[in-house]
Design a protein around this motif. Structure first.
Motif, mmCIF file in Angstrom:
data_model
loop_
_atom_site.group_PDB
_atom_site.id
_atom_site.type_symbol
_atom_site.label_atom_id
_atom_site.label_comp_id
_atom_site.label_asym_id
_atom_site.label_seq_id
_atom_site.Cartn_x
_atom_site.Cartn_y
_atom_site.Cartn_z
ATOM 1 N N SER A 117 -8.783 -10.710 67.848
ATOM 2 C CA SER A 117 -8.377 -11.293 66.564
ATOM 3 C C SER A 117 -7.871 -12.722 66.745
ATOM 4 O O SER A 117 -7.358 -13.321 65.783
ATOM 5 C CB SER A 117 -7.276 -10.455 65.913
ATOM 6 N N LEU A 120 -9.230 -15.280 64.272
ATOM 7 C CA LEU A 120 -8.758 -14.989 62.914
ATOM 8 C C LEU A 120 -7.311 -15.464 62.752
ATOM 9 O O LEU A 120 -6.969 -16.106 61.753
ATOM 10 C CB LEU A 120 -8.854 -13.484 62.651
ATOM 11 N N VAL A 254 -18.064 -12.117 57.804
ATOM 12 C CA VAL A 254 -18.085 -12.634 59.179
ATOM 13 C C VAL A 254 -17.147 -11.739 59.983
ATOM 14 O O VAL A 254 -15.933 -11.932 59.988
ATOM 15 C CB VAL A 254 -17.615 -14.110 59.216
ATOM 16 N N ALA A 255 -17.724 -10.721 60.619
ATOM 17 C CA ALA A 255 -16.901 -9.674 61.241
ATOM 18 C C ALA A 255 -16.999 -9.733 62.760
ATOM 19 O O ALA A 255 -18.073 -10.037 63.313
ATOM 20 C CB ALA A 255 -17.358 -8.299 60.753
ATOM 21 N N HIS A 256 -15.895 -9.396 63.411
ATOM 22 C CA HIS A 256 -15.874 -9.326 64.873
ATOM 23 C C HIS A 256 -17.019 -8.448 65.376
ATOM 24 O O HIS A 256 -17.215 -7.326 64.902
ATOM 25 C CB HIS A 256 -14.526 -8.762 65.329
ATOM 26 N N GLN A 257 -17.747 -8.960 66.358
ATOM 27 C CA GLN A 257 -18.923 -8.256 66.874
ATOM 28 C C GLN A 257 -18.520 -7.413 68.087
ATOM 29 O O GLN A 257 -18.650 -7.843 69.235
ATOM 30 C CB GLN A 257 -20.002 -9.279 67.277
ATOM 31 N N THR A 291 -16.418 -14.382 68.893
ATOM 32 C CA THR A 291 -17.455 -13.776 68.035
ATOM 33 C C THR A 291 -17.521 -14.433 66.654
ATOM 34 O O THR A 291 -18.621 -14.699 66.161
ATOM 35 C CB THR A 291 -17.257 -12.252 67.863
ATOM 36 N N LEU A 292 -16.381 -14.700 66.032
ATOM 37 C CA LEU A 292 -16.413 -15.246 64.662
ATOM 38 C C LEU A 292 -17.002 -16.663 64.624
ATOM 39 O O LEU A 292 -17.916 -16.929 63.825
ATOM 40 C CB LEU A 292 -15.019 -15.206 64.016
ATOM 41 N N LEU A 295 -20.738 -16.663 65.144
ATOM 42 C CA LEU A 295 -21.496 -16.285 63.939
ATOM 43 C C LEU A 295 -21.679 -17.501 63.039
ATOM 44 O O LEU A 295 -22.767 -17.745 62.503
ATOM 45 C CB LEU A 295 -20.763 -15.182 63.166
ATOM 46 N N PHE A 311 -13.738 -12.914 56.439
ATOM 47 C CA PHE A 311 -13.664 -12.770 57.892
ATOM 48 C C PHE A 311 -12.850 -11.517 58.213
ATOM 49 O O PHE A 311 -11.868 -11.223 57.521
ATOM 50 C CB PHE A 311 -12.945 -13.977 58.516
ATOM 51 N N THR A 312 -13.234 -10.805 59.268
ATOM 52 C CA THR A 312 -12.413 -9.680 59.704
ATOM 53 C C THR A 312 -12.544 -9.504 61.218
ATOM 54 O O THR A 312 -13.596 -9.820 61.801
ATOM 55 C CB THR A 312 -12.770 -8.374 58.953
ATOM 56 N N ALA A 313 -11.455 -9.038 61.834
ATOM 57 C CA ALA A 313 -11.480 -8.826 63.286
ATOM 58 C C ALA A 313 -10.494 -7.734 63.656
ATOM 59 O O ALA A 313 -9.567 -7.421 62.896
ATOM 60 C CB ALA A 313 -11.135 -10.118 64.025
#
Ligand code: UT7
Length: 331
Positions: A117, A120, A254-257, A291-292, A295, A311-313
């Motif tokens: 995170s 984020l 846009v989410a953590h991969q 990751t974010l 992307l 966005f999320t993580a």
């Protein structure tokens, strides 16, 4: 009315040239392309070689890519934040070295450790520095050399992670575009599930910690998976509700991969359309704090002014959250 929000105005990125494929990993541990693709969605990941180049090498490349693409003057940068779980060294600031190497001679700099995170949380920090009027140009980098903390004889972790770095510039925006809202959370009890045992103050490095492989990342995958889906979904739901947004109002998530199945579970939970979720885990794996921004780097060409991004993580700590940002430019 003029509102001073903090908007992303430029994006850069870097991934190392060396590609580690699922077939390569199947030569190293008891795994298969079929297992990795079906359980994680990952086909390949990038690895920094030699590792000794350090995370700063990739952070500098990502920052230089951002500066060159947009013909920006590094001396205008006020602050450099490097979100990373794998700094060059435990003590000396990686961000300080990056700032100096890119020529940000008028900036201060610090590292931010929020695990997956980190970027984020860094968006929150960058935005606050701008909204307060203290800074006008904040360079936020997410960079991790996960290969430096992975045991390549442990199939439960080595197939997941990769190396990379992404960078964004935050600037004040007079049209109210940029970071709008966020729900950021932690649960310190989560550290039992995802951690490196040794090398910190609780268990300093010794011959024994090396022999016992305690400097490598350990993860209990199943519980982490469940927490990740539940906490990211609830943070997203809170942000949507608070901003009177319907899921269809969002242009991109846009989410953590971390795992394609986690992304699918969030998509199902929120009933998203398949083209709302940005995905590149197949090519890079889980690059932690990178990751974010990676992307954004990959999909910048799709992003248009006024679009709404969520966005999320979720990561070690536990740390997690969701942020709502409106995009400020057409690339
Ligand atoms: O980014 C920070 C946050 N991290 C995450 O969000 C990660 C969350 N967790 C996950 O993504 C998944 O839990 C993993 C990808 C780590 C593991 O997938 P899983 O479907 O949860 O597998 P599992 O751990 O439940 O293991 C199932 C089986 C086990 O074998 P048995 O005990 O059923 O015989 C494992 O030993 O799969 C085995 N296994 C593998 N088999 C082939 C574990 N890793 C591998 C592998 N290749 N690489």
């Amino acid at each position: 009315m003029t509102t001073k929000t903090a908007a992303i105005t430029a994006v850069g990125g870097y991934v190392p040239e060396h590609v580690l494929t699922n077939a390569d990993l199947a030569q190293m541990v008891d795994t298969s392309d079929e297992w990795i693709v079906s359980r994680t969605g990952i086909k390949e990941r990038r690895i920094l070689k030699p590792t000794s180049l350090g995370t700063s090498f990739m952070a500098i490349k990502a920052a230089q890519n951002l500066l060159d693409k947009n013909k920006l003057d590094p001396t205008q940068i006020d602050l450099v934040i490097v979100a990373t779980a794998t700094p060059d060294m435990p003590v000396s600031s990686t961000a300080a070295y990056v700032a100096t190497e890119i020529g940000a001679t008028n900036a201060f700099a610090y590292d931010l450790q929020g695990a997956c995170s980190g970027f984020l949380f860094g968006m929150s920090a960058a935005s606050s520095h701008i909204s307060s009027g203290r800074c006008s140009n904040v360079l936020l980098i997410g960079a991790d050399t996960m290969s430096s903390i992975i045991d390549y004889t442990n199939r439960t972790t080595c197939v997941i992670f990769g190396d990379g770095a992404g960078a964004v510039l935050f600037e004040p925006n007079d049209e109210g575009l940029g970071l709008q809202d966020e729900v950021l959370r932690v649960d310190g009890n989560g550290r039992t599930y995802l951690k490196i045992d040794a090398g910190g103050s609780m268990l300093p490095a010794s011959n024994e910690t090396v022999t016992e492989k305690q400097h490598f990342l350990r993860q209990e995958g199943r519980p982490v998976f469940k927490f990740a889906v539940s906490y990211m979904s609830s943070a997203i739901t809170k942000v949507l509700e608070r901003n009177q947004l319907a899921k269809d109002d969002i242009d991109f998530v846009v989410a953590h991969q971390a795992n394609k199945r986690i992304l699918d579970a969030i998509s199902n939970h929120l009933d998203l359309k398949s083209d709302q979720m940005l995905i590149n885990i197949d090519r890079y794996g889980n690059t932690t704090a990178a990751t974010l921004p990676l992307l954004l780097w990959d999909y910048e060409h799709l992003l248009k002014k006024n679009q709404k991004l969520l966005f999320t993580a979720f990561g070690g700590g536990f740390t997690w959250g969701a942020s709502y940002l409106t995009w400020a430019y057409n690339s």
